[in-house]
Write an enzyme that holds these catalytic residues in place. Sequence first.
Site, PDB file in Angstrom:
ATOM      1  N   CYS A 181       0.810  -1.224   0.000  1.00  0.00           N
ATOM      2  CA  CYS A 181       0.000   0.000   0.000  1.00  0.00           C
ATOM      3  C   CYS A 181       0.841   1.271   0.000  1.00  0.00           C
ATOM      4  CB  CYS A 181      -0.917   0.012   1.214  1.00  0.00           C
ATOM      5  SG  CYS A 181       0.022  -0.014   2.746  1.00  0.00           S
ATOM      6  N   CYS A 232      -1.058  -5.228   6.843  1.00  0.00           N
ATOM      7  CA  CYS A 232      -0.737  -4.029   7.616  1.00  0.00           C
ATOM      8  C   CYS A 232       0.058  -4.390   8.875  1.00  0.00           C
ATOM      9  CB  CYS A 232      -2.014  -3.310   8.031  1.00  0.00           C
ATOM     10  SG  CYS A 232      -3.168  -3.080   6.675  1.00  0.00           S
TER      11      CYS A 232
HETATM   12 FE1  FES Z   1      -1.255   0.323   4.384  1.00  0.00          FE
HETATM   13 FE2  FES Z   1      -2.712  -0.849   6.163  1.00  0.00          FE
HETATM   14  S1  FES Z   1      -3.334  -0.200   4.216  1.00  0.00           S
HETATM   15  S2  FES Z   1      -0.602  -0.414   6.276  1.00  0.00           S
END
Ligand code: FES
Length: 132
Positions: free
Chosen positions: A34, A104
């Site tokens: 992400c 995450c």
């Molecule tokens: Fe990036 Fe959770 S979406 S760390």
Amino acid sequence: MLYSEKVMDHFQHPRNVGKIEDADGVGEVGNAKCGDIMKMYIKVDENEIITDVKFNTFGCGSAIATSSMATEMIKGKSIKEALAISNKAVVEALDGLPTNKIHCSVLAEEAVKAAVEDYYKRKGLPIPEDLS
Ligand code: FES
């Protein structure tokens, strides 16, 4: 409910947020999935006990909650014990995370490892194999 009460608690009231100015080790990692970033600071005493830990993140709520829990779990532990705490153990301590948020939790574990690696580098000590 999507998130457990513990996740919500740690997300809304994260523990150990901030920076340690005179840290013995600092680790910064990015999440490949992400692009979120996590920075972890540790203080280590002469017996290799992590006496203090703080984190900062540009990450999502799950990253905040897992890092908050992870810092609580490693504080007061030896480096060896801290490295043995997996992201799975942190997620379990939070009563779980939705499957699409498990990635995450990896940020926290990697940031701890990076901070420990930095600690060894600063000390001029060889980096233990389980870190490389
Ligand atoms: Fe990036 Fe959770 S979406 S760390």
